[in-house]
Enzyme design. Structure first.
Site, PDB file in Angstrom:
ATOM      1  N   GLU A 438      -3.822  -2.476  -1.358  1.00 17.89           N
ATOM      2  CA  GLU A 438      -5.019  -1.604  -1.316  1.00 17.89           C
ATOM      3  C   GLU A 438      -4.760  -0.295  -0.582  1.00 17.89           C
ATOM      4  O   GLU A 438      -5.549   0.139   0.254  1.00 17.89           O
ATOM      5  CB  GLU A 438      -6.211  -2.353  -0.692  1.00 17.89           C
ATOM      6  CG  GLU A 438      -6.721  -3.461  -1.594  1.00 17.89           C
ATOM      7  CD  GLU A 438      -8.102  -3.996  -1.215  1.00 17.89           C
ATOM      8  OE1 GLU A 438      -8.737  -3.430  -0.315  1.00 17.89           O
ATOM      9  OE2 GLU A 438      -8.522  -4.969  -1.852  1.00 17.89           O
TER      10      GLU A 438
HETATM   11  C1  LIG Z   1       1.330  -9.110  -2.491  1.00 22.55           C
HETATM   12  C2  LIG Z   1       0.898  -7.907  -3.247  1.00 22.55           C
HETATM   13  C3  LIG Z   1      -0.231  -7.961  -4.056  1.00 22.55           C
HETATM   14  C4  LIG Z   1      -0.599  -6.871  -4.818  1.00 22.55           C
HETATM   15  N1  LIG Z   1      -1.661  -6.967  -5.689  1.00 22.55           N
HETATM   16  C5  LIG Z   1      -1.906  -5.950  -6.540  1.00 22.55           C
HETATM   17  C6  LIG Z   1      -2.884  -6.069  -7.555  1.00 22.55           C
HETATM   18  O1  LIG Z   1      -3.554  -7.095  -7.672  1.00 22.55           O
HETATM   19  N2  LIG Z   1      -3.055  -5.030  -8.395  1.00 22.55           N
HETATM   20  C7  LIG Z   1      -2.334  -3.894  -8.303  1.00 22.55           C
HETATM   21  O2  LIG Z   1      -2.520  -2.997  -9.100  1.00 22.55           O
HETATM   22  N3  LIG Z   1      -1.412  -3.725  -7.341  1.00 22.55           N
HETATM   23  C8  LIG Z   1      -1.177  -4.732  -6.462  1.00 22.55           C
HETATM   24  N4  LIG Z   1      -0.227  -4.582  -5.489  1.00 22.55           N
HETATM   25  C9  LIG Z   1       0.490  -3.334  -5.393  1.00 22.55           C
HETATM   26  C10 LIG Z   1       0.193  -2.539  -4.134  1.00 22.55           C
HETATM   27  O3  LIG Z   1      -1.000  -1.871  -4.271  1.00 22.55           O
HETATM   28  C11 LIG Z   1       1.401  -1.596  -3.954  1.00 22.55           C
HETATM   29  O4  LIG Z   1       2.432  -2.409  -3.462  1.00 22.55           O
HETATM   30  C12 LIG Z   1       1.136  -0.454  -3.052  1.00 22.55           C
HETATM   31  O5  LIG Z   1       0.341   0.469  -3.696  1.00 22.55           O
HETATM   32  C13 LIG Z   1       2.420   0.228  -2.598  1.00 22.55           C
HETATM   33  O6  LIG Z   1       3.288   0.464  -3.661  1.00 22.55           O
HETATM   34  P1  LIG Z   1       4.837   0.074  -3.503  1.00 22.55           P
HETATM   35  O7  LIG Z   1       4.908  -1.313  -3.011  1.00 22.55           O
HETATM   36  O8  LIG Z   1       5.501   0.385  -4.779  1.00 22.55           O
HETATM   37  O9  LIG Z   1       5.376   1.008  -2.369  1.00 22.55           O
HETATM   38  P2  LIG Z   1       5.790   2.548  -2.492  1.00 22.55           P
HETATM   39  O10 LIG Z   1       4.754   3.296  -3.229  1.00 22.55           O
HETATM   40  O11 LIG Z   1       7.189   2.616  -2.979  1.00 22.55           O
HETATM   41  O12 LIG Z   1       5.706   3.014  -0.976  1.00 22.55           O
HETATM   42  C14 LIG Z   1       6.737   2.706  -0.051  1.00 22.55           C
HETATM   43  C15 LIG Z   1       6.317   3.241   1.314  1.00 22.55           C
HETATM   44  O13 LIG Z   1       6.177   4.652   1.261  1.00 22.55           O
HETATM   45  C16 LIG Z   1       4.927   5.029   1.824  1.00 22.55           C
HETATM   46  N5  LIG Z   1       4.457   6.227   1.138  1.00 22.55           N
HETATM   47  C17 LIG Z   1       4.397   6.474  -0.184  1.00 22.55           C
HETATM   48  N6  LIG Z   1       3.916   7.707  -0.399  1.00 22.55           N
HETATM   49  C18 LIG Z   1       3.674   8.254   0.812  1.00 22.55           C
HETATM   50  C19 LIG Z   1       3.164   9.495   1.272  1.00 22.55           C
HETATM   51  N7  LIG Z   1       2.793  10.458   0.443  1.00 22.55           N
HETATM   52  N8  LIG Z   1       3.050   9.690   2.599  1.00 22.55           N
HETATM   53  C20 LIG Z   1       3.422   8.734   3.481  1.00 22.55           C
HETATM   54  N9  LIG Z   1       3.889   7.552   3.105  1.00 22.55           N
HETATM   55  C21 LIG Z   1       4.019   7.312   1.795  1.00 22.55           C
HETATM   56  C22 LIG Z   1       4.021   3.831   1.588  1.00 22.55           C
HETATM   57  O14 LIG Z   1       2.959   3.826   2.549  1.00 22.55           O
HETATM   58  C23 LIG Z   1       4.983   2.675   1.796  1.00 22.55           C
HETATM   59  O15 LIG Z   1       5.064   2.387   3.157  1.00 22.55           O
HETATM   60  C24 LIG Z   1       0.136  -5.667  -4.719  1.00 22.55           C
HETATM   61  C25 LIG Z   1       1.248  -5.605  -3.876  1.00 22.55           C
HETATM   62  C26 LIG Z   1       1.644  -6.700  -3.157  1.00 22.55           C
HETATM   63  C27 LIG Z   1       2.844  -6.598  -2.282  1.00 22.55           C
END
Ligand SMILES: Cc1cc2nc3c(=O)[nH]c(=O)nc-3n(C[C@H](O)[C@H](O)[C@H](O)COP(=O)(O)OP(=O)(O)OC[C@H]3O[C@@H](n4cnc5c(N)ncnc54)[C@H](O)[C@@H]3O)c2cc1C
Length: 745
Positions: A438
């Site tokens: 989220e």
């Molecule tokens: C257990 C689990 C359940 C989930 N359930 C759902 C679901 O039901 N539906 C769904 O659609 N998604 C779901 N997600 C996805 C979740 O919303 C994403 O994991 C999340 O948006 C982060 O994306 P990412 O993991 O690819 O990290 P990335 O986007 O690769 O980010 C990596 C890091 O970089 C940081 N970052 C990225 N951009 C910036 C910025 N501009 N400034 C500062 N920091 C930044 C992030 O905060 C993070 O710490 C789920 C994820 C998990 C792990």
């Protein structure tokens, strides 16, 4: 005169604003328009109107909601064996699924007319909080259908037909929903998604139908592997102009039954050893009719707005509930454990090092519980505070991490050895999930809280930006001309207030009537509201669009806003509880810790401000004496720790809603031992007076022989020694490593 002003002052200023202020992208604008401002705007006004917050009253549950929490929720917790779910079966058992459906746990927010429970946000939050003190996997399974996803989106935006068809089926669990936004390439940057739909004609129920051919690849989707209905976000294109002039129609959200031809549900992910269902899914050239768009064809391209509106409220409930539950559980169990576990013949909670960590846990639990109560109360009242929800999501999950880390350290080996007796290890593993989903915390903290908060909460800024972006330049100048005098007056007041309260360290700031013991904290919050408003004004004027790239400045100013929010909720809770004397240690510890963080964040902003002169100037104007609020003293920390180590009304109030275990399980053994240890203090003291410090059957016998204690007291103490012995046990496994037998010798 006014024409001259417009020509020589307002016009050039408008051009300057265009250059200086951050340009707003389409997705940012939609995010900004979703939800509303609330108490956050008061905190960024420099002079919060406390009546607005304090007169809201405490959160309330209806009789029906209370009965549900005391009935089905309690029963659900009794049914759950988190060890079995997480490590043995790696899934939630069928009977738990059946119970969840039968009792309509998936329809907590769905109105009664559609067969749901129709409960308030407070009830919803209390339910998730309690379940999360038993099992994160079950809490997430209940949380997801009730938060951002098909149910919520249908209620807010669905057509009547969609609502009538889906809501009753979602409420009783005939349909299991999931929501797919995140893909392989697009995580935090959802706007970069490559999942697309193309408007076209296709065959639907044997007829040529206008619809979309959709291709996607989603991952990390919670409940995805068991979902029957997928809420799907994709970018929609209309190259053949079947809908109109525009080719790029934007984010669109549709409901796709998972048995539709071309949909593939992938195998399960295993997120941090949690057993809630989560996995990828994809679709290849899946044809879906227009009527599957949530809200129908008229909602083409409105997906982002719909999601952001849902997030504005939803983020204030799900993960904050889970985090509050975890922090309260950590407070109750760690206090109890620190009381019953003795080393060097005294309870470990009496060592100063442990006391401080206990106090930190208590303070976090108190603040999170307070903020959670206040936020859900606001949601009950119909507010949709987007910035507050973001604050809650990020800071509740960070608070959970701090509380669980400290709880793990205090439990030491007891929490490290996995097994059914370990009630902490699995929460510890789940924390990164809460931090990531989220809106991952680093992004939320760096970009959203202050980035959106400063603009949305400012009384004039958003209107000024709109004026600057008005394609009709004359109308833009006209609008700005009306805003400027008001903004100038606001700036003068902000400057005077910020400098006055800064130099006088808030001693002349006001406090609401009847503040009593808390009056000094109200004054400090008023002081720092004034200082933050001034710092915001200076930052926006000097950095403008650059503020977006200066994430750390934005994050720290956001931390100040967040702390002011959390602390004002803490003051409200103290008042709502009737300002109990017994809770003062919690209030003092929490307020001092939070105010110290406020000061640290501001000083770091000044120290790192890109325009060095302005950084020094802000420091000089608002915090000339540096830190003036110190973190809680060792005495205050001791009082707070003691509060967790003795049965009391304050302890019960703080940990209300924690499930206290089934007879004989890990939580129950510690609870029972704690009660017995506390009840037998008098007898134990008699042994100590006789120089017997260690408690064991042998030392009890010695005490009896030396007539230090009576026969009854000896029986009581034997019972205590047995209970403690049971409570400090950890699991060991016969069959672990059977495949590794003899290896490594
Ligand atoms: C257990 C689990 C359940 C989930 N359930 C759902 C679901 O039901 N539906 C769904 O659609 N998604 C779901 N997600 C996805 C979740 O919303 C994403 O994991 C999340 O948006 C982060 O994306 P990412 O993991 O690819 O990290 P990335 O986007 O690769 O980010 C990596 C890091 O970089 C940081 N970052 C990225 N951009 C910036 C910025 N501009 N400034 C500062 N920091 C930044 C992030 O905060 C993070 O710490 C789920 C994820 C998990 C792990």
């Amino acid at each position: 005169m006014s024409d001259l002003r417009k020509r020589w002052l307002t016009g050039p200023l408008l051009n300057l604003i265009k250059k200086v202020l951050p340009p707003i992208s389409e997705t940012e604008r939609e995010a900004m328009e979703a939800g509303e401002v609330w108490w956050d705007a008061q905190l960024l006004s420099g002079k919060p109107d406390w009546d607005q917050l304090l007169n809201m009253g405490p959160p309330q549950l209806t009789d029906e909601e209370q009965a549900f929490i005391g009935g089905p929720v309690e029963k659900l917790c009794q049914m759950i064996d988190d060890w079995q779910i997480s490590f043995e079966d790696r899934c939630i058992p069928d009977e738990v699924w059946a119970f969840l459906k039968q009792e309509r746990f998936f329809g907590i927010i769905i109105p009664k007319e559609y067969g749901g429970l129709g409960f308030s946000p407070t009830a919803h939050a209390d339910i998730v909080t309690k379940i999360s003190t038993r099992s994160t996997s079950v809490a997430v399974t209940v949380m997801v259908p009730n938060s951002l996803g098909p149910g919520e989106l249908l209620m807010a935006h669905g057509t009547d037909e969609q609502k009538k068809h889906y809501l009753p089926r979602l409420a009783d669990g005939r349909e299991i929903p999931c929501f797919g936004l995140t893909g392989v390439e697009a995580g935090s940057d959802a706007a970069s998604m490559t999942d697309t739909g193309v408007v076209c004609y296709g065959d639907y129920k044997g007829e040529k139908t206008l619809g979309m051919r959709v291709n996607w690849h989603k991952r990390y989707i919670t409940l995805g592997p068991v979902a029957t209905i997928l809420g799907l976000a994709f970018k929609l294109y209309d190259p053949d102009h079947l809908l109109g002039e525009r080719e790029e129609l934007g984010f669109t959200v549709a409901l796709v039954p998972t048995d539709t031809a071309g949909v593939t549900i992938g195998q399960r992910h295993l997120p941090a050893m949690q057993a809630f269902q989560n996995g990828p899914n994809w679709g290849k050239d899946v044809f879906i009719p227009m009527e599957w768009i949530i809200g129908g064809q008229e909602n083409v391209g409105r997906g982002w707005h719909m999601l952001m509106s849902a997030l504005a409220a939803g983020r204030g409930i799900s993960l904050p509930s889970l985090s509050t539950g975890g922090a309260k559980m950590a407070a109750r169990m760690t206090g109890a454990y620190a009381r019953i576990r003795e080393q060097f013949s005294i309870p470990i909670g009496r060592f100063e090092g442990v006391q401080r960590r206990l106090a930190e846990i208590a303070g976090i639990a108190y603040v999170l519980d307070s903020a959670h109560k206040t936020t859900t109360r606001a949601l009950d009242k119909g507010h949709k505070p987007a910035v507050v929800s973001a604050i809650m999501k990020a800071h509740a999950t960070y608070g959970l991490r701090d509380a669980i880390n400290d709880a793990m350290d205090i439990h030491a080996g007891k929490a490290i050895m996995d097994g059914p007796l370990n009630y902490l290890g699995n929460v510890y593993r789940a924390v990164p999930v809460a931090i990531t989903v989220e809106g991952a915390n680093i992004l939320t903290r760096s970009l959203m809280i202050f980035g959106q908060g400063a603009i949305r909460c400012h009384p004039y800024l958003l209107d000024e930006m709109m004026a600057a972006e008005n394609p009709d330049a004359e109308a833009g100048v006209e609008a700005l001309d009306k805003l400027l005098p008001k903004h100038l007056l606001f700036q003068i007041k902000t400057l005077l207030r910020g400098v006055f309260h800064g130099w006088t360290v808030g001693i002349f700031a006001s406090s609401p009537k009847g503040g009593g013991h808390a009056a000094k904290y109200y004054r400090q919050l008023n002081r720092y509201s004034a200082v933050l408003t001034l710092a915001t004004e200076i930052s926006l004027m000097s950095l403008g669009g650059e503020l977006k790239r200066k994430e750390l400045i934005s994050a720290r100013l956001g931390d100040v806003l967040s702390q002011l929010y959390l602390l004002s909720c803490t003051l409200k809770r103290f008042k709502d509880d009737g300002a109990p004397e017994g809770d003062r240690p919690l209030l003092d510890f929490a307020m001092r810790a939070g105010l110290h963080k406020v000061e640290t964040s501001l000083l770091e902003v000044y120290q790192n401000f890109p325009r060095r002169f302005l950084g020094h100037l802000m420091h000089f104007l608002t915090m000339p004496w540096g830190h003036s609020v110190h973190t809680a003293s060792d005495r205050q920390a001791r009082e707070c720790a003691e509060l967790l180590m003795k049965p009391s009304e304050s302890r019960d109030r703080l940990t209300k809603g924690v499930f206290l275990g089934n007879p004989g399980d890990g939580v129950d053994l510690v609870e029972q031992a704690f009660r017995k240890v506390c009840a037998s203090e008098a007898a134990r003291d008699k042994l100590k007076k006789g120089g017997i410090r260690l408690l064991s059957h042998d030392t009890i016998k010695e005490g009896l022989e030396r007539k230090l204690i009576s026969d009854e007291e000896a029986d009581e103490l034997r019972d205590v020694a047995d209970a403690v012995y049971m409570a400090i046990q950890v699991d060991h496994f016969d069959d672990l490593g059977s495949k590794c037998a003899g290896k490594g010798k």
